[in-house]
Design a protein around this motif. Structure first.
Motif, short mmCIF file in Angstrom:
data_model
loop_
_atom_site.label_atom_id
_atom_site.label_comp_id
_atom_site.label_asym_id
_atom_site.label_seq_id
_atom_site.Cartn_x
_atom_site.Cartn_y
_atom_site.Cartn_z
N THR A 69 0.84 -1.19 0.00
CA THR A 69 0.00 0.00 0.00
C THR A 69 0.88 1.25 0.00
N ILE A 70 0.68 2.11 -0.98
CA ILE A 70 1.42 3.37 -1.05
C ILE A 70 0.55 4.47 -0.46
N SER A 71 1.17 5.40 0.26
CA SER A 71 0.44 6.50 0.86
C SER A 71 1.37 7.70 1.00
N ARG A 72 0.80 8.84 1.32
CA ARG A 72 1.61 10.02 1.56
C ARG A 72 0.86 10.94 2.53
N GLU A 73 1.63 11.71 3.27
CA GLU A 73 1.07 12.72 4.15
C GLU A 73 1.31 14.08 3.50
N TYR A 74 0.27 14.66 3.00
CA TYR A 74 0.38 15.86 2.18
C TYR A 74 1.08 17.00 2.91
N GLY A 75 0.74 17.24 4.16
CA GLY A 75 1.29 18.38 4.88
C GLY A 75 2.67 18.15 5.45
N ARG A 76 3.09 16.88 5.57
CA ARG A 76 4.37 16.57 6.22
C ARG A 76 5.46 16.18 5.25
N ASN A 77 5.16 16.23 3.95
CA ASN A 77 6.16 15.85 2.95
C ASN A 77 6.72 14.46 3.21
N MET A 78 5.86 13.53 3.54
CA MET A 78 6.28 12.16 3.79
C MET A 78 5.52 11.22 2.87
N GLY A 79 6.22 10.18 2.42
CA GLY A 79 5.59 9.13 1.64
C GLY A 79 5.90 7.78 2.27
N TYR A 80 5.05 6.79 2.02
CA TYR A 80 5.23 5.49 2.65
C TYR A 80 4.90 4.36 1.66
N LEU A 81 5.50 3.22 1.94
CA LEU A 81 5.14 2.00 1.23
C LEU A 81 5.01 0.91 2.29
N GLN A 82 3.77 0.53 2.60
CA GLN A 82 3.51 -0.56 3.54
C GLN A 82 3.55 -1.86 2.76
N MET A 83 4.43 -2.77 3.18
CA MET A 83 4.60 -4.03 2.47
C MET A 83 4.23 -5.18 3.39
N ASN A 84 3.20 -5.91 3.03
CA ASN A 84 2.73 -7.06 3.81
C ASN A 84 2.90 -8.34 3.01
N TYR A 85 2.88 -9.48 3.72
CA TYR A 85 2.99 -10.79 3.07
C TYR A 85 4.18 -10.83 2.11
N LEU A 86 5.31 -10.38 2.62
CA LEU A 86 6.51 -10.30 1.80
C LEU A 86 6.98 -11.68 1.35
N LYS A 87 7.54 -11.70 0.15
CA LYS A 87 8.04 -12.93 -0.46
C LYS A 87 9.53 -12.77 -0.76
N PRO A 88 10.26 -13.86 -0.86
CA PRO A 88 11.69 -13.75 -1.19
C PRO A 88 11.93 -12.98 -2.49
N GLU A 89 11.02 -13.09 -3.42
CA GLU A 89 11.19 -12.38 -4.70
C GLU A 89 10.98 -10.87 -4.57
N ASP A 90 10.56 -10.41 -3.41
CA ASP A 90 10.47 -8.97 -3.16
C ASP A 90 11.82 -8.38 -2.75
N THR A 91 12.81 -9.22 -2.54
CA THR A 91 14.15 -8.74 -2.16
C THR A 91 14.72 -7.83 -3.24
N ALA A 92 15.09 -6.61 -2.84
CA ALA A 92 15.59 -5.62 -3.79
C ALA A 92 15.99 -4.36 -3.03
N LEU A 93 16.62 -3.45 -3.76
CA LEU A 93 16.87 -2.10 -3.27
C LEU A 93 15.68 -1.26 -3.70
N TYR A 94 15.00 -0.66 -2.74
CA TYR A 94 13.78 0.09 -3.01
C TYR A 94 14.08 1.60 -3.02
N TYR A 95 13.53 2.29 -4.00
CA TYR A 95 13.72 3.72 -4.16
C TYR A 95 12.38 4.44 -4.19
N CYS A 96 12.29 5.58 -3.51
CA CYS A 96 11.15 6.45 -3.76
C CYS A 96 11.58 7.49 -4.80
N ALA A 97 10.60 8.00 -5.50
CA ALA A 97 10.87 8.95 -6.57
C ALA A 97 9.72 9.95 -6.66
N ALA A 98 10.02 11.11 -7.19
CA ALA A 98 9.00 12.15 -7.37
C ALA A 98 9.15 12.77 -8.75
#
Length: 122
Positions: A69-98
């Motif tokens: 689930t991706i989300s952001r807090e508009y007033g706080r300049n924060m973004g999030y990625l909630q990751m559940n039920y993770l799998k080994p194939e999710d292993t990676a370097l994760y980047y946020c971008a704008a």
């Protein structure tokens, strides 16, 4: 200009959860689209999720739909990625971008975090 700092990665067992954070500086971030991408060793960087400027519209890669689930807090300049039920194939370097384009290609995003490592053990 927008500066992004990713955090929240780590080592987790399959089936576990992590929440990645993206801290942005620069007032212009509030008006940019935000995305998350990931890159596994030996593979190209791939799109994970995106969200529009006010958080009202989201879009996910099929591989993570229903688990992340991706989300952001508009007033706080924060973004999030909630990751559940993770799998080994999710292993990676994760980047946020704008960027100014609501896209799924990395070249559509002008600003990038430094990346945070997510490792999922089986």
């Amino acid at each position: 200009q927008v500066q992004l700092v990713d955090s929240g990665g780590g080592l987790v067992q399959a089936g576990g959860s992590l929440r990645l954070s993206c801290a942005a500086s620069g007032r212009a971030f509030s008006y940019h689209y935000m995305g998350w991408f990931r890159q596994a060793p030996g593979k190209e960087r791939e799109f994970v999720a995106r969200i529009n400027w006010n958080g009202g519209t989201t879009y996910y890669a099929d591989s993570v739909k229903g688990r992340f689930t991706i989300s952001r807090e508009y007033g706080r300049n924060m973004g999030y990625l909630q990751m559940n039920y993770l799998k080994p194939e999710d292993t990676a370097l994760y980047y946020c971008a704008a960027g100014d384009v609501f896209g799924t290609k990395d070249y559509q995003y002008a600003f990038w975090g430094q990346g945070t490592q997510v490792t999922v053990s089986s």
